[in-house]
Design an enzyme around this catalytic site. Sequence first.
Site, PDB file in Angstrom:
ATOM      1  N   CYS A 179       0.786  -1.239   0.000  1.00  0.00           N
ATOM      2  CA  CYS A 179       0.000   0.000   0.000  1.00  0.00           C
ATOM      3  C   CYS A 179       0.817   1.287   0.000  1.00  0.00           C
ATOM      4  O   CYS A 179       0.693   2.079  -0.936  1.00  0.00           O
ATOM      5  CB  CYS A 179      -0.967  -0.010   1.180  1.00  0.00           C
ATOM      6  SG  CYS A 179      -2.243  -1.257   0.978  1.00  0.00           S
TER       7      CYS A 179
HETATM    8  P1  NAD Z   1      -4.622  -8.597  -4.042  1.00  0.00           P
HETATM    9  O1  NAD Z   1      -3.734  -8.462  -5.225  1.00  0.00           O
HETATM   10  O2  NAD Z   1      -4.176  -9.391  -2.854  1.00  0.00           O
HETATM   11  O3  NAD Z   1      -6.035  -9.172  -4.498  1.00  0.00           O
HETATM   12  C1  NAD Z   1      -6.711  -8.810  -5.648  1.00  0.00           C
HETATM   13  C2  NAD Z   1      -7.522 -10.017  -6.115  1.00  0.00           C
HETATM   14  O4  NAD Z   1      -8.350  -9.624  -7.185  1.00  0.00           O
HETATM   15  C3  NAD Z   1      -6.670 -11.175  -6.626  1.00  0.00           C
HETATM   16  O5  NAD Z   1      -7.024 -12.355  -5.939  1.00  0.00           O
HETATM   17  C4  NAD Z   1      -7.026 -11.273  -8.107  1.00  0.00           C
HETATM   18  O6  NAD Z   1      -6.985 -12.604  -8.611  1.00  0.00           O
HETATM   19  C5  NAD Z   1      -8.438 -10.715  -8.095  1.00  0.00           C
HETATM   20  N1  NAD Z   1      -8.902 -10.231  -9.402  1.00  0.00           N
HETATM   21  C6  NAD Z   1      -8.224  -9.545 -10.363  1.00  0.00           C
HETATM   22  N2  NAD Z   1      -9.029  -9.309 -11.418  1.00  0.00           N
HETATM   23  C7  NAD Z   1     -10.235  -9.832 -11.120  1.00  0.00           C
HETATM   24  C8  NAD Z   1     -11.471  -9.904 -11.808  1.00  0.00           C
HETATM   25  N3  NAD Z   1     -11.616  -9.381 -13.037  1.00  0.00           N
HETATM   26  N4  NAD Z   1     -12.504 -10.517 -11.209  1.00  0.00           N
HETATM   27  C9  NAD Z   1     -12.360 -11.075  -9.998  1.00  0.00           C
HETATM   28  N5  NAD Z   1     -11.209 -11.044  -9.279  1.00  0.00           N
HETATM   29  C10 NAD Z   1     -10.159 -10.430  -9.838  1.00  0.00           C
HETATM   30  O7  NAD Z   1      -4.952  -7.108  -3.610  1.00  0.00           O
HETATM   31  P2  NAD Z   1      -5.230  -6.566  -2.107  1.00  0.00           P
HETATM   32  O8  NAD Z   1      -3.957  -6.431  -1.366  1.00  0.00           O
HETATM   33  O9  NAD Z   1      -6.366  -7.311  -1.518  1.00  0.00           O
HETATM   34  O10 NAD Z   1      -5.708  -5.090  -2.466  1.00  0.00           O
HETATM   35  C11 NAD Z   1      -6.953  -4.822  -3.066  1.00  0.00           C
HETATM   36  C12 NAD Z   1      -7.222  -3.337  -2.967  1.00  0.00           C
HETATM   37  O11 NAD Z   1      -7.361  -2.967  -1.590  1.00  0.00           O
HETATM   38  C13 NAD Z   1      -6.103  -2.444  -3.522  1.00  0.00           C
HETATM   39  O12 NAD Z   1      -6.672  -1.311  -4.091  1.00  0.00           O
HETATM   40  C14 NAD Z   1      -5.325  -2.062  -2.282  1.00  0.00           C
HETATM   41  O13 NAD Z   1      -4.629  -0.845  -2.449  1.00  0.00           O
HETATM   42  C15 NAD Z   1      -6.418  -1.943  -1.250  1.00  0.00           C
HETATM   43  N6  NAD Z   1      -5.994  -2.157   0.131  1.00  0.00           N
HETATM   44  C16 NAD Z   1      -5.126  -3.144   0.434  1.00  0.00           C
HETATM   45  C17 NAD Z   1      -4.760  -3.343   1.768  1.00  0.00           C
HETATM   46  C18 NAD Z   1      -3.767  -4.419   2.132  1.00  0.00           C
HETATM   47  O14 NAD Z   1      -3.287  -4.408   3.265  1.00  0.00           O
HETATM   48  N7  NAD Z   1      -3.450  -5.339   1.262  1.00  0.00           N
HETATM   49  C19 NAD Z   1      -5.304  -2.538   2.776  1.00  0.00           C
HETATM   50  C20 NAD Z   1      -6.211  -1.573   2.432  1.00  0.00           C
HETATM   51  C21 NAD Z   1      -6.562  -1.377   1.105  1.00  0.00           C
END
Ligand code: NAD
Length: 445
Positions: free
Chosen positions: A279
């Site tokens: 992040c």
């Molecule tokens: P991640 O990469 O772990 O997960 C994203 C998921 O989306 C993956 O499993 C991927 O296969 C799936 N995906 C991609 N395209 C898709 C589609 N067309 N249909 C269905 N699924 C699909 O990402 P994350 O770390 O969970 O982050 C997600 C969002 O949340 C980002 O914007 C991030 O900035 C935000 N965020 C993350 C955190 C954190 O600690 N990781 C905290 C707060 C906010």
Amino acid sequence: MKVSVIGTGYVGLVSGVCLSEKGHNVVCVDVDKEKVEKINSGIPPIYERDLEELLRKNINLNLKADTDLFKAVMETEISLISVGTPFNGDKIDLSFIEMVSGDIGKALKEKKAYHMVVVKSTVVPGTTDEVVLPILEKFSGKKAGIDFGIGMNPEFLREGEAVQDFMSPDRIVMGAIDKKALGYLEELYRPFNNVDKLRTNNKTAEMIKYTSNSLLATMISFSNEIANLCAVIGDIDVVDVMRGVHMDNRLSPIMPNGKRITPSITTYIEAGCGFGGSCFPKDVKALIAHGKQKGRPMLLLDAVIQVNQEQPLQVVDMLKKHFPSLKGIRIAILGLAFKPDTTDMRESPAIPIVKELLTQGAGIQAYDPVASAEAKKIFTDYQIQYCDTLHQTVDNVQAVVLLTRWEEFSKIPSLLADLETQPLFVDGRRMLDKELIARYEGIGL
Ligand code: NAD
């Protein structure tokens, strides 16, 4: 409520599991078939404390995973979008968001009932209203505010504490285009009745998330810049400097009983080898790029990123004070994940440090309580010996470098004391007491 969570990564899986635990009926959607199968058999694809227990408790009752987004939208009242929003080197990459919005739009075209779409991913201000909404309208042929609602609900969970953070959040920010849409978010978060809730528009909700992350990243780079100055002035230990700063009543208030409380915000005002994770780096860079695009250069945040990019190399410099050439020097690396209690290696400071040490000819043996498997995927072209125990890692090396504040590493002073020859110890997190280690080097010392 019947909820679909689109994108089952860190945020999506934790949100889905926790919302099911709170009584909602949840389907988690992901394009990754293997992930979906794992989840349906009760195995979380990521490590988070308590996640497996909650997943096993709810799966096949009021929680399931699926690859079929269309079906998930048809069968639920509200969809949370939680796909990744990486930084592409130039600006935020919204391609996953755009693709999912199009797919949801196609489902809405066939759906008779009103549906609520919520962006949970971190997106630059304007994305929900100016990117997601038009795509939904285009693909559904329907109208936002009439046929469907749209909102923005940023996620503040911290990896390593994700389940606890989601179940007992410090705040819930709910952006929405109108009262009806807001009503759906109110209903979703009804089980969180004692939590402070902020109701606002979508752009403000988006900006709150970036501002929070940028503030924390700024505090870290500020502390590291001060630490680096302490180190060159000499005869100053940044740990004592920061202790003195933390004693400011506004940072660590003294209670009426005379006792001081130390809020966790003070952990961001500590010296270290830099911030990483999925992040802070990408979000600060995305905000800088967005500022530029809007004609508002972000001078302070530019510097925050610059300090952070240089910070990991402080560790290499400390090693070079003792070993002018690192060729053939055997070094133990303690901690690979970007922070404790997670397997996440994304943008971990360990990556540039290990690569630089190997480039300079050092031999590396590394240990992380849970992240070694992830590290192997990143260091594919690099020769690293992964160790199974702490004891094995610090044996037969000339230097030990600590890069992650894993609780287990508090045993290091006694482990080192048992060794016949004392290796140099470089504390990249200022975690251990310098008095307890024979040959100690640390950031800001
Ligand atoms: P991640 O990469 O772990 O997960 C994203 C998921 O989306 C993956 O499993 C991927 O296969 C799936 N995906 C991609 N395209 C898709 C589609 N067309 N249909 C269905 N699924 C699909 O990402 P994350 O770390 O969970 O982050 C997600 C969002 O949340 C980002 O914007 C991030 O900035 C935000 N965020 C993350 C955190 C954190 O600690 N990781 C905290 C707060 C906010």
